[in-house]
Design an enzyme around this catalytic site. Structure first.
Site, PDB file in Angstrom:
ATOM      1  N   TYR A 149       0.850  -1.197   0.000  1.00  0.00           N
ATOM      2  CA  TYR A 149       0.000   0.000   0.000  1.00  0.00           C
ATOM      3  C   TYR A 149       0.883   1.244   0.000  1.00  0.00           C
ATOM      4  CZ  TYR A 149      -3.562   3.369   1.563  1.00  0.00           C
ATOM      5  OH  TYR A 149      -4.413   4.447   1.678  1.00  0.00           O
ATOM      6  N   ASP A 244       9.184   2.859   0.120  1.00  0.00           N
ATOM      7  CA  ASP A 244       8.111   3.505   0.867  1.00  0.00           C
ATOM      8  C   ASP A 244       8.288   3.127   2.328  1.00  0.00           C
ATOM      9  OD1 ASP A 244       5.859   4.370   2.111  1.00  0.00           O
ATOM     10  OD2 ASP A 244       4.436   3.431   0.724  1.00  0.00           O
ATOM     11  N   LYS A 272       3.869   8.982   9.130  1.00  0.00           N
ATOM     12  CA  LYS A 272       3.599   8.377  10.428  1.00  0.00           C
ATOM     13  C   LYS A 272       4.552   8.882  11.540  1.00  0.00           C
ATOM     14  CE  LYS A 272       0.772   4.797   8.540  1.00  0.00           C
ATOM     15  NZ  LYS A 272       0.863   4.084   7.277  1.00  0.00           N
TER      16      LYS A 272
HETATM   17  C1  LIG Z   1       0.153   4.486   5.905  1.00  0.00           C
HETATM   18  C2  LIG Z   1       0.920   4.271   4.682  1.00  0.00           C
HETATM   19  C3  LIG Z   1       0.808   5.114   3.561  1.00  0.00           C
HETATM   20  C4  LIG Z   1      -0.200   6.229   3.485  1.00  0.00           C
HETATM   21  O1  LIG Z   1       0.000   7.205   4.453  1.00  0.00           O
HETATM   22  P1  LIG Z   1      -1.227   8.173   4.856  1.00  0.00           P
HETATM   23  O2  LIG Z   1      -0.617   9.127   5.827  1.00  0.00           O
HETATM   24  O3  LIG Z   1      -2.287   7.300   5.426  1.00  0.00           O
HETATM   25  O4  LIG Z   1      -1.678   8.848   3.602  1.00  0.00           O
HETATM   26  C5  LIG Z   1       1.641   4.895   2.495  1.00  0.00           C
HETATM   27  N1  LIG Z   1       2.543   3.897   2.498  1.00  0.00           N
HETATM   28  C6  LIG Z   1       2.676   3.060   3.548  1.00  0.00           C
HETATM   29  C7  LIG Z   1       3.705   1.985   3.503  1.00  0.00           C
HETATM   30  C8  LIG Z   1       1.861   3.206   4.660  1.00  0.00           C
HETATM   31  O5  LIG Z   1       1.974   2.340   5.674  1.00  0.00           O
END
Ligand SMILES: *Cc1c(COP(=O)(O)O)cnc(C)c1O
Length: 434
Positions: A149, A244, A272
C-alpha cells in the site's frame, strides 16, 4: 475487562450517529471494522500503551494510531513541545526554523536522503516521489508489488493479477484505466517477475516502489536477495528504486529498513512516526534528483500546511526520544515476547499460526505458512481472525481490525502488558475451533 461486563453502549450510540454524517461513519475505511465485523470502538483518550473508549473501558493498544505512537501515545514531552510551539501559531505558510531542524534529523538518519520535502501525509509523499521519479527519468511506467500500500493516489490503486505480473486494472471505481495502465505489478519477493517486466519494457520503467518490510498485507519480511536484486535491476535499467518507508521509517531502526538491510534506494518516502501523531509526510533522496522539485526545479508539488510548526515540532521531539540508547533493543524485546508467546500458545492449542516481527512491528496469520507474499497471506483463516479479534477486544486488547494490517508495539508497552495480552490470547484461542 471480562467479557460479561464489557459495555459499549456509548460507542454504539456515537457510531450509529456517525453513519448518518460520514460515509460508513468514519474518516478512514479500516476503522469501521468491516473486515472483522461488529461495531467499532469509539476512543475517548489515549496515553502510553493504552486507549480508553467512551464507555470507560481500557485497552492495551497494538495499533498505536497506525504507527506514529512509537514512544507511546501522548508522550508528555511531545505534548509539552506541541503546546509550547502552539503559542507561536499553528501554521505560518512561510518558512519556519523547525523545518530545518527536522530536515537535518531526517537527512542524518536515513542513508538515501540528502534532501527532503515535507508534505502532509504518506499518500502525498508517495505521489510526490513517483511524480519525481517520472520527471527525473522521463519514463512513465512504475512497478509495484501485490499487497503493498502506498496511499490512495490513483496510480497505486491497482489490483494485482494472478500469476506473474500483469498490466494493472483499477482497484476502485473512479480511477481511470489510463492512469493505472502505467502501473505494473509483481508478487512480493519475486525477483524473476521484476526481471521479466524490465526485459519486456527495458526503457519505459521509471521506478520500482515497495514497502521494504510489508505492513499492509499483514506483516511480511523481504528476502535480502530480493532487495539486493531490485537495487541491481533498477541500476541496470536506469530506473529509480523507491522505498516507501512511511511505516518502517524510524520503526525498524532509526534509519529505517534501508539502514537495517543495508540497501540504499534512490528515493524514500516517510510519514507516520516523523509527524509524532500530527499529519506529516516527506519524500527525499539524492540531491541531483531532489533538485528537480519546484521551486529548485520544474517538477511541481506544493502544500498550504506543509512544514507547519506544530507537526515539525511533534516530529522533532519524537525523533529525539528515539535517539536515546537502547530504544530499538527494547522494542525488539517486547515484540519478540509477544509473538513468541502467541506462537507457542497457538502451537500448544493446535491452531496453525505463522508469526513474524522485526523491532516494533509484528504480524500473525492463521495459516501454517510460510508467508512471503500476498497470495500466501490470503491463505490465512480470516474468519478465525475475526473471532480472535473480537475475543481480544472484549478482553481489553485492541488489535488492528484486519488480518491484513501489521501490529505495532511502543516504548510504553511493558512486559506486564504483553503477559496480559498473552493470557487473553490463550483464553480466546482455547474457545475457538481448530
Ligand atoms: C500508511 C501508509 C501510507 C499512506 O499514508 P497516509 O498518511 O495514510 O496517507 C503509504 N505507504 C505506507 C507503507 C503506509 O503504511
Amino acid at each position: 475487562m471480562v467479557a460479561t461486563v464489557w459495555n459499549t453502549t456509548e460507542s454504539q450510540r456515537i457510531f450509529n450517529e456517525a453513519q448518518q454524517l460520514m460515509p460508513g461513519g468514519v474518516s478512514s475505511p479500516v476503522r469501521a471494522f468491516k473486515s472483522v465485523g461488529g461495531q467499532p470502538i469509539v476512543f475517548e483518550r489515549v496515553q502510553g500503551a493504552y486507549a480508553w473508549d467512551v464507555d470507560g473501558n481500557r485497552y492495551i493498544d497494538y495499533v498505536g494510531t497506525w504507527g506514529p505512537a512509537i514512544c507511546g501515545h501522548a508522550h508528555p514531552e511531545v505534548i509539552e513541545a506541541i503546546c509550547a510551539v502552539a503559542q507561536q501559531g499553528t501554521s505560518f505558510g512561510a518558512p519556519c526554523r523547525w523545518e530545518n531542524v527536522l530536515a537535518e534529523m531526517v537527512i542524518a538518519a536515513v542513508p538515501s536522503i540528502e534532501m527532503v520535502r515535507f508534505v502532509n501525509s504518506g499518500t502525498e509523499a508517495c505521489m510526490g516521489a513517483l511524480r519525481l521519479a517520472r520527471a527525473f527519468t522521463g519514463r512513465e511506467k512504475i512497478i509495484k508489488f501485490e499487497g503493498c500500500y502506498h496511499g490512495h493516489a490513483d496510480m497505486f490503486l491497482v489490483k494485482a493479477g494472478s500469476g506473474v505480473a500483469t498490466l494493472g486494472l483499477p482497484d476502485s471505481p473512479g480511477v481511470p484505466k489510463s492512469v493505472t495502465a502505467a502501473t505494473l505489478t509483481a508478487p512480493y519477493n519475486d525477483l524473476q517477475a521484476v526481471a521479466d517486466l524490465f526485459a519486456q519494457y527495458p526503457e519505459a520503467i521509471a521506478a520500482v516502489v515497495l514497502e521494504p518490510v510489508v505492513g499492509n498485507a499483514g506483516f511480511i519480511l523481504p528476502e535480502r536477495e530480493f532487495l539486493v536484486g531490485l537495487r541491481e535491476l533498477t541500476q541496470r535499467y536506469g530506473a529509480l528504486l523507491v522505498f516507501d518507508e512511511v511505516m518502517t521509517g524510524f520503526r525498524i531502526r532509526y534509519g529505517g529498513a534501508q539502514a537495517y538491510f543495508g540497501i540504499t534506494p534512490d528515493l524514500t518516502t516517510l510519514g507516520k512516526i516523523i509527524g509524532g501523531g500530527l499529519p506529516v509526510g516527506a519524500y527525499g533522496g539524492r540531491k541531483d534528483i531532489m533538485q528537480m522539485v519546484a521551486p529548485a526545479g520544474p517538477m511541481y508539488q506544493a502544500g498550504t500546511l506543509s512544514g507547519n510548526p506544530l507537526a515539525m515540532t511533534a516530529g522533532i521531539k519524537t525523533l529525539e526520544l528515539l535517539q536515546r540508547p537502547g530504544v530499538y533493543e527494547q522494542l525488539e524485546r517486547v515484540t519478540s515476547r509477544l509473538v513468541q508467546g502467541l506462537q507457542s500458545i497457538a502451537d500448544e492449542l493446535g491452531h496453525p499460526m505463522c508469526t513474524g516481527s522485526l523491532s516494533g512491528m509484528f504480524g500473525f496469520f492463521f495459516t501454517q505458512g510460510p508467508v512471503h507474499n500476498y497470495e500466501q497471506a490470503k491463505t490465512s483463516d480470516v474468519q478465525k481472525f475475526s473471532r480472535f479479534h473480537r475475543g481480544m477486544l472484549e478482553r481489553g486488547i485492541y488489535l488492528a481490525p484486519s488480518q491484513f494490517e501489521a501490529g505495532f508495539t511502543s516504548l510504553a508497552h511493558t512486559e506486564a502488558d504483553i503477559d496480559q495480552t498473552l493470557a487473553a490470547a490463550r483464553e480466546v484461542l482455547s474457545t475457538l475451533p481448530r
